[in-house]
Design a protein around this motif. Structure first.
Motif, PDB file in Angstrom:
ATOM      1  N   GLY A   1      12.548   3.567   8.512  1.00 38.64           N
ATOM      2  CA  GLY A   1      11.243   3.370   9.106  1.00 38.64           C
ATOM      3  C   GLY A   1      11.261   2.533  10.373  1.00 38.64           C
ATOM      4  O   GLY A   1      12.315   2.052  10.807  1.00 38.64           O
ATOM      5  N   PRO A   2      10.088   2.329  10.986  1.00 38.75           N
ATOM      6  CA  PRO A   2       9.986   1.477  12.176  1.00 38.75           C
ATOM      7  C   PRO A   2       9.966   0.011  11.764  1.00 38.75           C
ATOM      8  O   PRO A   2       8.932  -0.520  11.347  1.00 38.75           O
ATOM      9  N   THR A   3      11.108  -0.652  11.839  1.00 36.06           N
ATOM     10  CA  THR A   3      11.202  -2.028  11.337  1.00 36.06           C
ATOM     11  C   THR A   3      11.485  -3.066  12.416  1.00 36.06           C
ATOM     12  O   THR A   3      11.430  -4.258  12.122  1.00 36.06           O
ATOM     13  N   LEU A   4      11.775  -2.646  13.655  1.00 41.81           N
ATOM     14  CA  LEU A   4      12.008  -3.600  14.745  1.00 41.81           C
ATOM     15  C   LEU A   4      11.266  -3.158  15.996  1.00 41.81           C
ATOM     16  O   LEU A   4      11.175  -1.962  16.286  1.00 41.81           O
ATOM     17  N   LEU A   5      10.763  -4.121  16.754  1.00 36.94           N
ATOM     18  CA  LEU A   5      10.213  -3.831  18.075  1.00 36.94           C
ATOM     19  C   LEU A   5      11.351  -3.489  19.028  1.00 36.94           C
ATOM     20  O   LEU A   5      12.463  -4.014  18.881  1.00 36.94           O
ATOM     21  N   PRO A   6      11.134  -2.642  20.030  1.00 36.32           N
ATOM     22  CA  PRO A   6      12.219  -2.253  20.928  1.00 36.32           C
ATOM     23  C   PRO A   6      12.606  -3.304  21.953  1.00 36.32           C
ATOM     24  O   PRO A   6      13.656  -3.194  22.580  1.00 36.32           O
ATOM     25  N   VAL A   7      11.761  -4.339  22.145  1.00 31.21           N
ATOM     26  CA  VAL A   7      12.012  -5.349  23.179  1.00 31.21           C
ATOM     27  C   VAL A   7      11.835  -6.734  22.573  1.00 31.21           C
ATOM     28  O   VAL A   7      10.953  -6.945  21.731  1.00 31.21           O
ATOM     29  N   VAL A   8      12.677  -7.678  22.995  1.00 29.61           N
ATOM     30  CA  VAL A   8      12.568  -9.064  22.562  1.00 29.61           C
ATOM     31  C   VAL A   8      12.016  -9.890  23.719  1.00 29.61           C
ATOM     32  O   VAL A   8      12.601  -9.910  24.798  1.00 29.61           O
ATOM     33  N   ASN A   9      10.906 -10.564  23.502  1.00 35.49           N
ATOM     34  CA  ASN A   9      10.296 -11.404  24.527  1.00 35.49           C
ATOM     35  C   ASN A   9      10.297 -12.862  24.089  1.00 35.49           C
ATOM     36  O   ASN A   9       9.745 -13.194  23.031  1.00 35.49           O
TER      37      ASN A   9
ATOM     38  N   GLN B   1       2.159   3.736   8.403  1.00 36.51           N
ATOM     39  CA  GLN B   1       0.960   4.561   8.522  1.00 36.51           C
ATOM     40  C   GLN B   1      -0.118   3.720   9.201  1.00 36.51           C
ATOM     41  O   GLN B   1      -1.064   3.280   8.544  1.00 36.51           O
ATOM     42  N   PRO B   2       0.037   3.437  10.497  1.00 42.92           N
ATOM     43  CA  PRO B   2      -0.869   2.490  11.159  1.00 42.92           C
ATOM     44  C   PRO B   2      -2.345   2.796  10.918  1.00 42.92           C
ATOM     45  O   PRO B   2      -2.792   3.931  11.052  1.00 42.92           O
ATOM     46  N   GLY B   3      -3.068   1.749  10.518  1.00 43.29           N
ATOM     47  CA  GLY B   3      -4.494   1.868  10.260  1.00 43.29           C
ATOM     48  C   GLY B   3      -4.854   2.258   8.849  1.00 43.29           C
ATOM     49  O   GLY B   3      -6.009   2.103   8.439  1.00 43.29           O
ATOM     50  N   LEU B   4      -3.903   2.751   8.073  1.00 43.02           N
ATOM     51  CA  LEU B   4      -4.198   3.210   6.716  1.00 43.02           C
ATOM     52  C   LEU B   4      -3.844   2.191   5.646  1.00 43.02           C
ATOM     53  O   LEU B   4      -4.266   2.314   4.502  1.00 43.02           O
ATOM     54  N   CYS B   5      -3.059   1.189   6.020  1.00 48.64           N
ATOM     55  CA  CYS B   5      -2.599   0.214   5.028  1.00 48.64           C
ATOM     56  C   CYS B   5      -3.306  -1.136   5.125  1.00 48.64           C
ATOM     57  O   CYS B   5      -2.880  -2.098   4.493  1.00 48.64           O
ATOM     58  N   GLU B   6      -4.347  -1.232   5.932  1.00 45.13           N
ATOM     59  CA  GLU B   6      -5.105  -2.480   6.081  1.00 45.13           C
ATOM     60  C   GLU B   6      -4.191  -3.637   6.486  1.00 45.13           C
ATOM     61  O   GLU B   6      -4.288  -4.745   5.959  1.00 45.13           O
ATOM     62  N   GLU B   7      -3.345  -3.353   7.474  1.00 49.21           N
ATOM     63  CA  GLU B   7      -2.347  -4.348   7.861  1.00 49.21           C
ATOM     64  C   GLU B   7      -2.926  -5.551   8.595  1.00 49.21           C
ATOM     65  O   GLU B   7      -2.221  -6.524   8.856  1.00 49.21           O
ATOM     66  N   TRP B   8      -4.226  -5.505   8.907  1.00 48.40           N
ATOM     67  CA  TRP B   8      -4.904  -6.639   9.546  1.00 48.40           C
ATOM     68  C   TRP B   8      -5.308  -7.714   8.549  1.00 48.40           C
ATOM     69  O   TRP B   8      -5.614  -8.834   8.915  1.00 48.40           O
ATOM     70  N   ASP B   9      -5.320  -7.376   7.278  1.00 48.33           N
ATOM     71  CA  ASP B   9      -5.857  -8.242   6.222  1.00 48.33           C
ATOM     72  C   ASP B   9      -4.748  -9.135   5.659  1.00 48.33           C
ATOM     73  O   ASP B   9      -3.727  -8.620   5.193  1.00 48.33           O
ATOM     74  N   PRO B  10      -4.931 -10.459   5.662  1.00 49.62           N
ATOM     75  CA  PRO B  10      -3.864 -11.336   5.161  1.00 49.62           C
ATOM     76  C   PRO B  10      -3.608 -11.217   3.664  1.00 49.62           C
ATOM     77  O   PRO B  10      -2.569 -11.671   3.181  1.00 49.62           O
ATOM     78  N   ALA B  11      -4.553 -10.608   2.928  1.00 47.59           N
ATOM     79  CA  ALA B  11      -4.413 -10.529   1.474  1.00 47.59           C
ATOM     80  C   ALA B  11      -4.158  -9.127   0.953  1.00 47.59           C
ATOM     81  O   ALA B  11      -4.022  -8.932  -0.259  1.00 47.59           O
TER      82      ALA B  11
ATOM     83  N   LYS C   1       0.816  -1.215   0.000  1.00 48.19           N
ATOM     84  CA  LYS C   1       0.000   0.000   0.000  1.00 48.19           C
ATOM     85  C   LYS C   1       0.848   1.263   0.000  1.00 48.19           C
ATOM     86  O   LYS C   1       0.680   2.144  -0.831  1.00 48.19           O
ATOM     87  N   CYS C   2       1.775   1.367   0.974  1.00 48.28           N
ATOM     88  CA  CYS C   2       2.555   2.601   1.109  1.00 48.28           C
ATOM     89  C   CYS C   2       3.968   2.484   0.562  1.00 48.28           C
ATOM     90  O   CYS C   2       4.654   3.494   0.405  1.00 48.28           O
ATOM     91  N   GLY C   3       4.418   1.265   0.301  1.00 46.25           N
ATOM     92  CA  GLY C   3       5.751   1.057  -0.254  1.00 46.25           C
ATOM     93  C   GLY C   3       6.873   1.009   0.760  1.00 46.25           C
ATOM     94  O   GLY C   3       8.011   0.720   0.406  1.00 46.25           O
TER      95      GLY C   3
END
Length: 201
Positions: A97-105, A63-73, A37-39
């Motif tokens: 961009g934001p590519t890693l979480l700050p904490v590893v669990n 762009q959280p919420g704008l790229c339909e990141e919940w959809d598997p397709a 969606k956003c590239g």
């Protein structure tokens, strides 16, 4: 019986164990996934050894919420399935961009006699454990927050197998953006060596 995924403490960023955060482990030739969606480059969420192999999960957070990141397709998340015996060296994080979480669990499979996930979590808490340390479910029957959205395999067309569910995280630093208090779901097709990811809230 439900197999909970419970907090196993901090683990190394490249540990080949069940974990959220850290860096991806991937075969030679791996290319960091970008959002359709956003590239922009996606965020790496989890390294997940499961029965079908090893799943690596990514999701757009540009762009959280704008790229339909919940959809598997929709092309705004990606789940790769690798054979369990594949050589998977660590991959350097994408620099943009934001590519890693700050904490590893680390995540630990923990058996429960309960029949459903919410009951297993309640029993876990009542046994003196922290509720926030119950972080998901491994295998079994998924507990859905919305309607059944189990994806079809793009390779063979059959409904994919539920592999595991992840809660958003145990705190704000390790949290994954599943719409607030949502849950993420991983599915696999072992025969086609494919995986899919979606979330509900």
């Amino acid at each position: 019986m439900v197999t909970l995924l419970t907090y196993a403490g901090d683990v190394p960023a490249n540990a080949p164990v069940l974990r959220t955060g850290g860096v991806p482990l991937a075969p030679a030739g791996f290319e960091w996934p970008h959002c359709a969606k956003c590239g922009g480059p996606m965020m790496f969420l989890a390294h997940l050894p499961v029965d079908a192999g090893v799943v690596s999960v990514f999701m757009c957070q540009n762009q959280p919420g704008l790229c339909e990141e919940w959809d598997p397709a929709a092309g705004s998340n990606r789940a790769h399935l690798y054979p369990a015996d594949a050589a998977l060296p660590p991959v350097s994080a994408h620099p943009d961009g934001p590519t890693l979480l700050p904490v590893v669990n680390g995540l630990r499979p923990t058996e429960s006699a309960a029949d459903e996930y919410p009951d297993a979590v309640t029993a876990w808490s009542e046994a003196g454990n922290e509720r926030r340390d119950a972080l998901g479910q491994l295998g079994g029957e998924p507990c859905r927050l919305q309607a059944d959205e189990d994806p079809a395999c793009p390779g063979c067309g059959r409904t994919m197998d539920f592999a595991l569910m992840l809660e958003a995280g145990r705190d704000y630093r390790s949290g994954m953006n599943f719409g607030g208090d949502g849950w993420g779901y991983v599915f696999t097709c072992a025969g086609c060596e494919r995986a899919a990811f979606l979330w509900q809230c």
